[in-house]
Design a protein around this motif. Structure first.
Motif, PDB file in Angstrom:
ATOM      1  N   CYS A   1     -24.565 126.928  66.000  1.00 10.97           N
ATOM      2  CA  CYS A   1     -23.914 128.031  66.719  1.00 10.97           C
ATOM      3  C   CYS A   1     -24.670 128.328  68.025  1.00 10.97           C
ATOM      4  O   CYS A   1     -25.885 128.540  68.005  1.00 10.97           O
ATOM      5  CB  CYS A   1     -23.908 129.263  65.816  1.00 10.97           C
ATOM      6  SG  CYS A   1     -23.498 130.793  66.662  1.00 10.97           S
TER       7      CYS A   1
ATOM      8  N   CYS B   1     -21.092 130.459  64.272  1.00  2.00           N
ATOM      9  CA  CYS B   1     -21.236 130.817  62.856  1.00  2.00           C
ATOM     10  C   CYS B   1     -20.305 131.993  62.538  1.00  2.00           C
ATOM     11  O   CYS B   1     -19.837 132.683  63.434  1.00  2.00           O
ATOM     12  CB  CYS B   1     -22.692 131.153  62.544  1.00  2.00           C
ATOM     13  SG  CYS B   1     -23.256 132.703  63.267  1.00  2.00           S
TER      14      CYS B   1
ATOM     15  N   HIS C   1     -21.051 135.503  63.981  1.00  2.07           N
ATOM     16  CA  HIS C   1     -20.817 135.575  65.425  1.00  2.07           C
ATOM     17  C   HIS C   1     -19.349 135.372  65.780  1.00  2.07           C
ATOM     18  O   HIS C   1     -18.887 135.860  66.814  1.00  2.07           O
ATOM     19  CB  HIS C   1     -21.743 134.587  66.155  1.00  2.07           C
ATOM     20  CG  HIS C   1     -23.175 135.027  66.093  1.00  2.07           C
ATOM     21  ND1 HIS C   1     -24.229 134.160  65.987  1.00  2.07           N
ATOM     22  CD2 HIS C   1     -23.699 136.294  66.109  1.00  2.07           C
ATOM     23  CE1 HIS C   1     -25.364 134.868  65.950  1.00  2.07           C
ATOM     24  NE2 HIS C   1     -25.060 136.158  66.008  1.00  2.07           N
TER      25      HIS C   1
HETATM   26 ZN   LIG Z   1     -24.427 132.302  65.156  1.00  2.77          ZN
END
Ligand SMILES: [Zn+2]
Ligand SMILES: [Zn+2]
Length: 245
Positions: A19, A167, A170
């Motif tokens: 990420c 991810c 997020h």
């Molecule tokens: Zn992340």
């Protein structure tokens, strides 16, 4: 504030594994902690903020051990923390505080919380956040806002589409920053494609695993289990205990 710089940082980070928000944020936090330990040691406000958090949270405290040459300064910061705690222990005697606690405990139970109360324990609580978590939150906010608000920009959308995606924590943050239904759809469409591809790899991985004895070559899907873990949880050491988002 969303800046062109944050967009370019993201575009670059999307080309790397994992990420990009985790990657950039971890970099920012490490940079901050490095400064805190070295140049930052002479600033009293750093010591105050460190002590208010009762040191750093679990994830960030262990980061300090990565900085060789910072042992003395780590000791100095924590000495201040422990000195504050010793003062807190010298507040009203535990037995006196406890006599008033029965009523509060009864009230807590009525309110649906069975956590026993202790005035002393309350005094030992932090009075401010972990300073590294604060930096983390600011950085996550900047990058997820950039993704949410700029997803219509091809300079961001294209590297995103070709990446491992962001991810789950997020992705949720980025969704909350979208400014229109069209932007939300664009964001979902990209992340959906990434998750679907990951599912296919996990299926291949399972199949290969089942036929391991045939000596079949395990390709890209070989670490799909690890990428799946990372895609759901975020990078290791990214979030403190129970306080993602
Ligand atoms: Zn992340
Ligand atoms: Zn922290």
């Amino acid at each position: 504030m969303v800046t062109p710089l944050s967009l370019f940082d993201l575009a670059e980070a999307f080309a790397k594994p994992g990420c990009p928000v985790c990657r950039l944020t971890k970099g920012n936090v490490e940079h901050y902690v490095y400064n805190l330990l070295f140049e930052g040691i002479i600033h009293p406000e750093n010591h105050e903020a460190f002590r208010a958090g009762r040191g750093l949270c679990n994830a960030h405290a262990w980061l300090l051990t990565d900085f060789k040459g910072a042992l003395l300064n780590t000791g100095i910061y924590y000495r201040g923390t422990i000195s504050d705690l010793l003062k807190a222990l010298d507040g009203p005697a535990a037995s006196v505080a406890r006599s008033g606690n029965a009523a509060r405990r009864g009230l807590a139970r009525l309110m649906g919380s069975d956590r026993p109360s202790s005035a002393l324990a309350d005094r030992l609580e932090p009075t401010g956040p972990c300073v590294a978590c604060k930096v983390r939150a600011t950085s996550e906010e900047l990058y997820t806002r950039t993704i949410g608000e700029q997803i219509g920009d091809r300079r961001l959308a294209e590297p995103y589409r070709a990446s491992e995606g962001v991810c789950l924590p997020h992705f949720r943050m980025a969704l909350r920053h979208t400014q229109s239904a069209a932007d939300e759809r664009a964001l979902v469409e990209i992340q959906r494609g990434i998750w679907e591809a990951l599912i296919r790899e996990l299926d291949e991985f399972k199949e290969m695993h089942d036929h391991r004895h045939t000596g079949e070559y395990m390709g890209e899907e070989g670490d799909s289990w690890l990428r799946a873990l990372r895609a759901m949880a975020g990078e290791q050491g990214m979030f403190g205990v129970g306080e993602a988002e």
